[in-house]
Design a protein around this motif. Sequence first.
Motif, PDB file in Angstrom:
ATOM      1  N   UNK A 296       0.713  -1.114  -0.017  1.00  7.52           N
ATOM      2  CA  UNK A 296       0.130  -0.066  -0.142  1.00  7.52           C
ATOM      3  C   UNK A 296       1.049   1.315  -0.199  1.00  7.52           C
ATOM      4  N   UNK A 297       0.230   2.200  -0.584  1.00  7.84           N
ATOM      5  CA  UNK A 297       0.892   3.818  -0.513  1.00  7.84           C
ATOM      6  C   UNK A 297      -0.134   4.672   0.057  1.00  7.84           C
ATOM      7  N   UNK A 298       0.247   5.828   0.685  1.00  8.04           N
ATOM      8  CA  UNK A 298      -0.665   6.706   1.155  1.00  8.04           C
ATOM      9  C   UNK A 298       0.149   7.980   0.989  1.00  8.04           C
ATOM     10  N   UNK A 299      -1.032   8.969   1.437  1.00 10.26           N
ATOM     11  CA  UNK A 299      -0.699  10.313   1.824  1.00 10.26           C
ATOM     12  C   UNK A 299      -1.299  10.917   3.305  1.00 10.26           C
TER      13      UNK A 299
ATOM     14  N   UNK B  16       2.374  17.670   3.835  1.00  8.84           N
ATOM     15  CA  UNK B  16       1.786  16.389   3.414  1.00  8.84           C
ATOM     16  C   UNK B  16       2.845  15.405   3.163  1.00  8.84           C
ATOM     17  N   UNK B  17       2.853  14.252   3.733  1.00 10.43           N
ATOM     18  CA  UNK B  17       3.697  13.286   3.868  1.00 10.43           C
ATOM     19  C   UNK B  17       3.302  12.040   3.076  1.00 10.43           C
ATOM     20  N   UNK B  18       4.292  11.411   2.281  1.00 12.68           N
ATOM     21  CA  UNK B  18       4.134  10.090   1.444  1.00 12.68           C
ATOM     22  C   UNK B  18       4.442   9.001   2.322  1.00 12.68           C
ATOM     23  N   UNK B  19       3.547   8.005   2.195  1.00  7.29           N
ATOM     24  CA  UNK B  19       3.946   6.486   3.106  1.00  7.29           C
ATOM     25  C   UNK B  19       3.808   5.316   2.342  1.00  7.29           C
ATOM     26  N   UNK B  20       4.655   4.564   2.362  1.00  3.88           N
ATOM     27  CA  UNK B  20       4.532   3.165   1.536  1.00  3.88           C
ATOM     28  C   UNK B  20       5.033   2.192   2.452  1.00  3.88           C
ATOM     29  N   UNK B  21       4.494   0.835   2.062  1.00  3.58           N
ATOM     30  CA  UNK B  21       4.826  -0.369   2.674  1.00  3.58           C
ATOM     31  C   UNK B  21       5.595  -1.223   1.616  1.00  3.58           C
ATOM     32  N   UNK B  22       6.877  -1.159   2.116  1.00  6.19           N
ATOM     33  CA  UNK B  22       7.747  -1.633   1.067  1.00  6.19           C
ATOM     34  C   UNK B  22       8.677  -2.848   1.384  1.00  6.19           C
ATOM     35  N   UNK B  23       8.723  -3.815   0.760  1.00  9.56           N
ATOM     36  CA  UNK B  23       9.501  -4.921   0.737  1.00  9.56           C
ATOM     37  C   UNK B  23      10.652  -4.769  -0.014  1.00  9.56           C
TER      38      UNK B  23
END
Length: 122
Positions: free
Chosen positions: A33-36, A93-100
């Motif tokens: 997932x990715x998000x703001x 505004x911050x970007x967020x990501x769940x990364x493997x």
Amino acid sequence: QVQLVESGGGLVQAGGSLRLSCAASGSIFSIDAMGWYRQAPGKQRELVAHITNGGNGNYADSVKGRFTISRDSAKNTVYLQMNSLKPEDTAVYYCNADIRTVRNRIIAVDYWGKGTLVTVSS
């Protein structure tokens, strides 16, 4: 090493539009997932929008109908199109990501960008 870099923030008048971008780079195996998120002065960080790797998005009630989240998986990039901006949208505004990562393919780890400032004048 993984980095998330946001761009596209700035000053805009109420009713205007901005498009934020966030590019992930580094030793990435895959991104879930990715998000703001955003954080206004004196307030807690809050979720603005979130998108799964299948492209399903969900939004905070305060931005529904005005903001659209999208992603380009080939570019490891997530976007936030913000229309009909209001002064209360002013925040970092911050970007967020769940990364493997290539080294750790089993567990997705949360990564954050450094943020981009959006200021909406009345």
